[in-house]
Design a protein around this motif. Structure first.
Motif, mmCIF file in Angstrom:
data_model
loop_
_atom_site.group_PDB
_atom_site.id
_atom_site.type_symbol
_atom_site.label_atom_id
_atom_site.label_comp_id
_atom_site.label_asym_id
_atom_site.label_seq_id
_atom_site.Cartn_x
_atom_site.Cartn_y
_atom_site.Cartn_z
ATOM 1 N N PHE A 102 37.238 36.685 38.189
ATOM 2 C CA PHE A 102 38.104 35.793 38.959
ATOM 3 C C PHE A 102 39.578 36.203 38.837
ATOM 4 C CE2 PHE A 102 35.182 31.797 39.134
ATOM 5 C CZ PHE A 102 34.357 32.475 39.989
ATOM 6 N N PHE A 103 40.007 36.555 37.620
ATOM 7 C CA PHE A 103 41.421 36.886 37.470
ATOM 8 C C PHE A 103 41.733 38.269 38.042
ATOM 9 C CE2 PHE A 103 45.585 37.230 35.420
ATOM 10 C CZ PHE A 103 46.041 35.944 35.623
ATOM 11 N N THR A 104 40.736 39.149 38.092
ATOM 12 C CA THR A 104 40.943 40.438 38.756
ATOM 13 C C THR A 104 41.149 40.235 40.252
ATOM 14 O OG1 THR A 104 39.635 41.636 37.108
ATOM 15 C CG2 THR A 104 39.927 42.696 39.238
ATOM 16 N N ILE A 105 40.375 39.337 40.853
ATOM 17 C CA ILE A 105 40.582 39.010 42.266
ATOM 18 C C ILE A 105 41.968 38.414 42.462
ATOM 19 C CG2 ILE A 105 39.810 37.547 44.174
ATOM 20 C CD1 ILE A 105 36.970 37.738 42.998
ATOM 21 N N CYS A 106 42.354 37.495 41.577
ATOM 22 C CA CYS A 106 43.686 36.894 41.636
ATOM 23 C C CYS A 106 44.766 37.969 41.534
ATOM 24 C CB CYS A 106 43.834 35.869 40.498
ATOM 25 S SG CYS A 106 45.504 35.199 40.294
ATOM 26 N N PHE A 107 44.603 38.881 40.593
ATOM 27 C CA PHE A 107 45.568 39.964 40.390
ATOM 28 C C PHE A 107 45.677 40.851 41.627
ATOM 29 C CE2 PHE A 107 46.044 44.470 39.133
ATOM 30 C CZ PHE A 107 47.327 44.438 38.632
ATOM 31 N N THR A 108 44.547 41.219 42.204
ATOM 32 C CA THR A 108 44.548 42.093 43.384
ATOM 33 C C THR A 108 45.247 41.429 44.568
ATOM 34 O OG1 THR A 108 42.455 43.081 42.646
ATOM 35 C CG2 THR A 108 43.086 43.418 44.942
ATOM 36 N N LEU A 109 44.911 40.169 44.813
ATOM 37 C CA LEU A 109 45.552 39.449 45.915
ATOM 38 C C LEU A 109 47.028 39.207 45.642
ATOM 39 C CD1 LEU A 109 42.735 36.871 46.762
ATOM 40 C CD2 LEU A 109 43.371 38.931 48.033
ATOM 41 N N ILE A 112 48.869 42.217 46.749
ATOM 42 C CA ILE A 112 49.062 42.180 48.202
ATOM 43 C C ILE A 112 50.184 41.213 48.557
ATOM 44 C CG2 ILE A 112 47.966 41.576 50.396
ATOM 45 C CD1 ILE A 112 45.285 42.423 49.134
ATOM 46 N N GLY A 113 50.192 40.036 47.887
ATOM 47 C CA GLY A 113 51.256 39.061 48.133
ATOM 48 C C GLY A 113 52.628 39.609 47.802
ATOM 49 N N ALA A 114 52.729 40.391 46.729
ATOM 50 C CA ALA A 114 54.011 40.992 46.361
ATOM 51 C C ALA A 114 54.473 41.975 47.437
ATOM 52 C CB ALA A 114 53.894 41.697 45.015
ATOM 53 N N GLY A 115 53.521 42.733 47.974
ATOM 54 C CA GLY A 115 53.869 43.652 49.063
ATOM 55 C C GLY A 115 54.351 42.912 50.296
ATOM 56 N N LEU A 116 53.694 41.809 50.634
ATOM 57 C CA LEU A 116 54.112 41.009 51.790
ATOM 58 C C LEU A 116 55.482 40.384 51.559
ATOM 59 C CD1 LEU A 116 50.696 39.267 52.552
ATOM 60 C CD2 LEU A 116 51.787 41.086 53.879
ATOM 61 N N THR A 117 55.739 39.944 50.324
ATOM 62 C CA THR A 117 57.063 39.395 50.002
ATOM 63 C C THR A 117 58.125 40.467 50.162
ATOM 64 O OG1 THR A 117 56.109 37.812 48.438
ATOM 65 C CG2 THR A 117 58.454 38.293 48.211
ATOM 66 N N LYS A 134 52.186 34.052 57.669
ATOM 67 C CA LYS A 134 50.847 33.474 57.747
ATOM 68 C C LYS A 134 49.886 34.190 56.811
ATOM 69 C CE LYS A 134 47.234 32.130 61.008
ATOM 70 N NZ LYS A 134 46.837 32.080 62.435
ATOM 71 N N VAL A 135 49.918 35.518 56.849
ATOM 72 C CA VAL A 135 49.045 36.296 55.966
ATOM 73 C C VAL A 135 49.419 36.049 54.503
ATOM 74 C CG1 VAL A 135 48.314 38.614 55.298
ATOM 75 C CG2 VAL A 135 48.629 38.061 57.713
ATOM 76 N N ALA A 136 50.730 35.934 54.238
ATOM 77 C CA ALA A 136 51.210 35.768 52.857
ATOM 78 C C ALA A 136 50.727 34.449 52.265
ATOM 79 C CB ALA A 136 52.733 35.839 52.815
ATOM 80 N N TYR A 137 50.880 33.351 52.995
ATOM 81 C CA TYR A 137 50.495 32.069 52.384
ATOM 82 C C TYR A 137 48.978 31.951 52.248
ATOM 83 C CZ TYR A 137 49.215 29.449 56.708
ATOM 84 O OH TYR A 137 48.610 28.984 57.848
ATOM 85 N N ILE A 138 48.220 32.526 53.189
ATOM 86 C CA ILE A 138 46.756 32.520 53.055
ATOM 87 C C ILE A 138 46.340 33.353 51.852
ATOM 88 C CG2 ILE A 138 44.592 33.262 54.123
ATOM 89 C CD1 ILE A 138 45.831 32.572 56.841
ATOM 90 N N ASP A 139 46.942 34.532 51.720
ATOM 91 C CA ASP A 139 46.646 35.419 50.591
ATOM 92 C C ASP A 139 46.958 34.742 49.259
ATOM 93 O OD1 ASP A 139 46.404 38.354 49.408
ATOM 94 O OD2 ASP A 139 48.285 37.536 48.653
ATOM 95 N N LEU A 140 48.114 34.096 49.173
ATOM 96 C CA LEU A 140 48.514 33.460 47.918
ATOM 97 C C LEU A 140 47.651 32.240 47.589
ATOM 98 C CD1 LEU A 140 52.414 33.738 48.096
ATOM 99 C CD2 LEU A 140 50.829 35.092 46.718
ATOM 100 N N PHE A 141 47.247 31.500 48.596
ATOM 101 C CA PHE A 141 46.365 30.354 48.337
ATOM 102 C C PHE A 141 45.011 30.819 47.789
ATOM 103 C CE2 PHE A 141 48.856 27.364 51.172
ATOM 104 C CZ PHE A 141 49.099 26.439 50.163
ATOM 105 N N ILE A 142 44.456 31.880 48.371
ATOM 106 C CA ILE A 142 43.172 32.401 47.880
ATOM 107 C C ILE A 142 43.337 32.940 46.461
ATOM 108 C CG2 ILE A 142 41.356 34.105 48.250
ATOM 109 C CD1 ILE A 142 41.966 33.943 51.239
#
Length: 219
Positions: A102-109, A112-117, A134-142
């Motif tokens: 779970f935390f690896t998925i969190c880390f990976t996303l 991606i969120g850091a790149g979008l920021t 839109k992509v950023a907030y969906i990515d960060l919520f997941i």
């Protein structure tokens, strides 16, 4: 002319969304990589485990507490190392593997969120920002969802008596605290990016309904 509510928002809250996103990312990265999710008080004279993260675990003259093997562990080891096969069933409990996944998925996303920021910071522009937001907030919520599950599971089971030996001398440590901070900050950043996205959508709807369009080529 008096600034609109949208201009006031952009001048105050939007930079906070970007800053909190960066803080969240750094906290998650450090928590993911550092080996101090669980630590021992180190007040025992006999061999014991010292500390562990998701991927590294440290011992001092530790042996299989079921006494099936004579192998002694002294130092730090990668949790997936072949040398750990002797005590793998003691370390890689189902709850711990679940936390790792779970935390690896969190880390990976979060990456991606850091790149979008970064895109939002270095490539501003409302027409370009909306889909990225839109992509950023969906990515960060997941990412937050999986990170939240990971820290809840580890917080509930990481220092119980059924995992590491001498459980009464073990405690959750600073790497876990940083992971929690990162997950909470990620939720805040996701909410702020969602709010900013909705603000941008409302501005676009207002322009279309009132026939107002930005002047091109205006300095």
């Amino acid at each position: 002319m008096t600034p609109s509510v949208y201009e006031t928002y952009e001048a105050t809250t939007y930079p906070w969304a970007q800053l909190i996103s960066v803080v969240s990312f750094l906290s998650i990265v450090i928590g993911f990589c550092s080996p101090y999710w669980l630590s021992n008080s180190q007040d025992l004279e006999e061999g014991h485990f010292l500390n562990t993260g998701l991927w590294e675990i440290c011992f001092t003259n530790y042996h299989d507490y079921t006494y099936r093997y004579d192998r002694i562990y002294d130092g730090c080891y990668w949790t997936l190392d072949e040398e750990m096969h002797v005590i793998a069933d003691q370390i890689n409990r189902p709850f711990f593997v679940t936390v790792q996944v779970f935390f690896t998925i969190c880390f990976t996303l979060s990456l991606i969120g850091a790149g979008l920021t970064g895109i939002l910071v270095f490539c501003p522009g409302e027409d370009f920002e909306r889909p990225v937001l839109k992509v950023a907030y969906i990515d960060l919520f997941i990412s937050w969802f999986f990170g939240f599950l990971a820290v809840i599971v580890f917080g509930a089971m990481g220092d119980n008596r059924d995992w590491m030996p001498h459980w009464d001398h073990n405690h959750l440590s600073w790497s876990f605290a940083l992971a929690v901070v990162g997950v909470v900050a990620e939720f805040v950043a996701a909410v702020l990016f969602l709010v900013e996205y909705r603000i941008q959508k409302r501005k676009e709807s207002y322009r279309q309904s009132h026939g107002v369009f930005p002047l091109e080529g205006k300095n």
